[in-house]
Design an enzyme around this catalytic site. Sequence first.
Site, PDB file in Angstrom:
ATOM      1  CG  LEU A  10     -17.606 108.394 124.750  1.00  0.00           C
ATOM      2  CD1 LEU A  10     -18.614 108.856 123.701  1.00  0.00           C
ATOM      3  CD2 LEU A  10     -18.021 108.859 126.138  1.00  0.00           C
ATOM      4  CB  ALA A  12     -21.009 102.542 128.064  1.00  0.00           C
ATOM      5  NE  ARG A  17     -22.017  97.064 113.885  1.00  0.00           N
ATOM      6  CZ  ARG A  17     -21.622  98.251 113.426  1.00  0.00           C
ATOM      7  NH1 ARG A  17     -21.245  98.368 112.163  1.00  0.00           N
ATOM      8  NH2 ARG A  17     -21.574  99.301 114.221  1.00  0.00           N
ATOM      9  CE  LYS A  24     -17.189  98.238 119.795  1.00  0.00           C
ATOM     10  NZ  LYS A  24     -17.864  98.830 118.622  1.00  0.00           N
ATOM     11  CD  GLU A 154     -23.736 109.815 113.472  1.00  0.00           C
ATOM     12  OE1 GLU A 154     -23.429 108.614 113.431  1.00  0.00           O
ATOM     13  OE2 GLU A 154     -22.886 110.720 113.522  1.00  0.00           O
ATOM     14  CG  ASN A 227     -18.091  99.264 114.369  1.00  0.00           C
ATOM     15  OD1 ASN A 227     -18.365  99.660 115.499  1.00  0.00           O
ATOM     16  ND2 ASN A 227     -17.791 100.088 113.382  1.00  0.00           N
ATOM     17  NE  ARG A 333       4.414  71.702 132.057  1.00  0.00           N
ATOM     18  CZ  ARG A 333       3.843  71.293 133.186  1.00  0.00           C
ATOM     19  NH1 ARG A 333       3.079  72.096 133.881  1.00  0.00           N
ATOM     20  NH2 ARG A 333       4.045  70.065 133.633  1.00  0.00           N
ATOM     21  CB  SER A 405      20.958  57.702 129.459  1.00  0.00           C
ATOM     22  OG  SER A 405      21.816  58.642 128.874  1.00  0.00           O
ATOM     23  NE  ARG A 440      21.842  50.124 135.235  1.00  0.00           N
ATOM     24  CZ  ARG A 440      23.163  49.937 135.079  1.00  0.00           C
ATOM     25  NH1 ARG A 440      23.697  48.753 135.287  1.00  0.00           N
ATOM     26  NH2 ARG A 440      23.927  50.941 134.747  1.00  0.00           N
TER      27      ARG A 440
HETATM   28  C1  UD1 Z   1     -19.928 107.321 116.036  1.00  0.00           C
HETATM   29  C2  UD1 Z   1     -20.320 108.723 115.579  1.00  0.00           C
HETATM   30  C3  UD1 Z   1     -20.057 108.862 114.092  1.00  0.00           C
HETATM   31  C4  UD1 Z   1     -18.608 108.546 113.789  1.00  0.00           C
HETATM   32  C5  UD1 Z   1     -18.240 107.167 114.325  1.00  0.00           C
HETATM   33  C6  UD1 Z   1     -16.753 106.963 114.206  1.00  0.00           C
HETATM   34  C7  UD1 Z   1     -22.169 109.450 117.008  1.00  0.00           C
HETATM   35  C8  UD1 Z   1     -23.630 109.634 117.094  1.00  0.00           C
HETATM   36  N1  UD1 Z   1     -21.706 108.956 115.854  1.00  0.00           N
HETATM   37  O1  UD1 Z   1     -20.807 106.405 115.405  1.00  0.00           O
HETATM   38  O2  UD1 Z   1     -20.364 110.168 113.645  1.00  0.00           O
HETATM   39  O3  UD1 Z   1     -18.400 108.609 112.389  1.00  0.00           O
HETATM   40  O4  UD1 Z   1     -18.576 107.060 115.723  1.00  0.00           O
HETATM   41  O5  UD1 Z   1     -16.406 105.666 114.590  1.00  0.00           O
HETATM   42  O6  UD1 Z   1     -21.466 109.784 117.936  1.00  0.00           O
HETATM   43  N2  UD1 Z   1     -20.878 104.394 123.395  1.00  0.00           N
HETATM   44  C9  UD1 Z   1     -21.189 104.468 124.726  1.00  0.00           C
HETATM   45  N3  UD1 Z   1     -22.490 104.616 125.087  1.00  0.00           N
HETATM   46  C10 UD1 Z   1     -23.501 104.703 124.182  1.00  0.00           C
HETATM   47  C11 UD1 Z   1     -23.174 104.629 122.823  1.00  0.00           C
HETATM   48  C12 UD1 Z   1     -21.838 104.475 122.443  1.00  0.00           C
HETATM   49  O7  UD1 Z   1     -20.316 104.414 125.584  1.00  0.00           O
HETATM   50  O8  UD1 Z   1     -24.633 104.844 124.605  1.00  0.00           O
HETATM   51  C13 UD1 Z   1     -19.477 104.231 123.003  1.00  0.00           C
HETATM   52  C14 UD1 Z   1     -19.214 102.903 122.331  1.00  0.00           C
HETATM   53  O9  UD1 Z   1     -18.823 101.935 123.294  1.00  0.00           O
HETATM   54  C15 UD1 Z   1     -18.083 103.226 121.371  1.00  0.00           C
HETATM   55  C16 UD1 Z   1     -18.300 104.694 121.050  1.00  0.00           C
HETATM   56  O10 UD1 Z   1     -19.138 105.219 122.050  1.00  0.00           O
HETATM   57  O11 UD1 Z   1     -16.822 103.093 121.971  1.00  0.00           O
HETATM   58  C17 UD1 Z   1     -18.924 104.924 119.687  1.00  0.00           C
HETATM   59  O12 UD1 Z   1     -20.180 104.288 119.625  1.00  0.00           O
HETATM   60  P1  UD1 Z   1     -20.714 103.578 118.329  1.00  0.00           P
HETATM   61  O13 UD1 Z   1     -22.056 103.038 118.611  1.00  0.00           O
HETATM   62  O14 UD1 Z   1     -19.674 102.657 117.773  1.00  0.00           O
HETATM   63  O15 UD1 Z   1     -20.875 104.838 117.350  1.00  0.00           O
HETATM   64  P2  UD1 Z   1     -20.875 104.804 115.776  1.00  0.00           P
HETATM   65  O16 UD1 Z   1     -22.198 104.345 115.305  1.00  0.00           O
HETATM   66  O17 UD1 Z   1     -19.691 104.098 115.288  1.00  0.00           O
HETATM   67 MG    MG Z   2     -18.416 102.615 116.115  1.00  0.00          MG
END
Ligand code: UD1
Ligand code: MG
Length: 455
Positions: A10, A12, A17, A24, A154, A227, A333, A405, A440
């Site tokens: 995942l 996206a 932050r 990120k 959560e 984050n 370089r 030189s 020279r």
């Molecule tokens: C998530 C978990 C939480 C866990 C934590 C660990 C959920 C609801 N919560 O929270 O339980 O403790 O990770 O780090 O799953 N992402 C997408 N699409 C989205 C949302 C997120 O691709 O719509 C990806 C983000 O880019 C990221 C990852 O999913 O790589 C986690 O998303 P993030 O928003 O950081 O979740 P947390 O709030 O950290």
């Molecule tokens: Mg996270």
Amino acid sequence: MNSPVTVVILAAGMGTRMRSKIAKVLHRAGGLTLVEHVVRLALTVAEPENIVVVVGHQADQVRQTLAPYGVKTAEQTEQRGTGHALRCAQSAAPATGHLVVLYGDAPLLTAETLRSLVDERPETATVLTAILDDPTGYGRILRDPDGHVLAIVEHKAATEAQRAIREINSGIYCFRAERLWAHIDLIGTNNPAGEFYLTDIVELLRVVGGKTHARILADPNELLGINSRVELAEVDRIFRARKVIDLMLSGVTIEKPETVVVDCDVTVGQDSILEPGTRLVGATHIGEDCRIGAGSVLENAQLAEGVIVQPYTIIQDSSVGAGSRLGPFARLRMHNVVGAIAHIGNFVELKNTTLGDGAKANHLAYLGDSIIGARSNVGAGTITCNYDGVHKHPTTIGEGVFVGSNSTLVAPVTLESGSYIAAGSVITDTVPTGALGLGRGRQVNKPGWVKAKKG
Ligand code: UD1
Ligand code: MG
């Protein structure tokens, strides 16, 4: 038993932050983008065609970064939560076998941990967890009195009592694919954020009799998600520490290892020594028995064995032959090829230059767009005038040439093998083999001039 393994990453999310214009997962730690680390990890357990990266924010740039790896991508156009993100990968992922979920922003998981997670081949699901002193922000693992996992809640949705739980969800799971896909559409948005939480799947599966096993990791650092840039720096520090430990265990001496920065793809041969503050990045490869002096920066540099790089030398996109000595304060370089047992001394700059075996440029020189033959000696202060304000021109110096030189070599120009250049010359024409090139003004002495002047 060995069902095929799919990995969905995942990646996206925007990463608000980070306060960055760059997505990120494209930030770098340990010399690689975060998402590349995770893809490389996934490749240790799955074939590229069974790896799906869910992209969204800056999708094109993420795809471009991942192109060399041959993995699939799926797009999540609107970030509606981790559950929704995984659903976006469904059509690209096989419907059977086991499916691992990784996060593009959690790159520290080790290959061993991932392997052991996959080898469990759970009936329903396994989630990696950790016990943290400060679990703030993470999802918490809810267990019944017998220790069976009930659900993940959560942080935002948790009660005070649940927030006191220190076992956290890493977000890394291994699912039996059939079970996951059969229930994923049941995930709703009934939570404070109004998002599709993947974490809800644990309870949904339990209700239909599927158990999730929580596997507690001994080293919570492996689960560190990024984050903010503070966490990015911490993850970078951990990658660097892992790398120097690997190098030291493979036979490299590192003085003050906490001060050196080595990218993950760099290789260093046995019995080489890295002095404090060295920075070795990109596709840098160093042979055996080399010494890299304090404060030196090597980027995409290839060094054969026994090369001595004295302090504060910069080598970029260049190769150096065995037994050569460079620096201190030398700069190479843009595509230089330095032969064996060559010497490049202080305040010498090379650009797009080939320096033959045993050739020397020991002090204060600029050698650009030039080919310098074996055993030639370039004196202090020599400059190749390679640029006429519009175009760049080559300087060709044969073998065994002696350049006195402070000579100025106005390119295009050739100094044939075995020629000599008188010190302080401005050379504009070919100097034939065996000739002395002298360019020279003649010295004139005026006897008694000082007294006459001062009266
Ligand atoms: C998530 C978990 C939480 C866990 C934590 C660990 C959920 C609801 N919560 O929270 O339980 O403790 O990770 O780090 O799953 N992402 C997408 N699409 C989205 C949302 C997120 O691709 O719509 C990806 C983000 O880019 C990221 C990852 O999913 O790589 C986690 O998303 P993030 O928003 O950081 O979740 P947390 O709030 O950290
Ligand atoms: Mg996270």
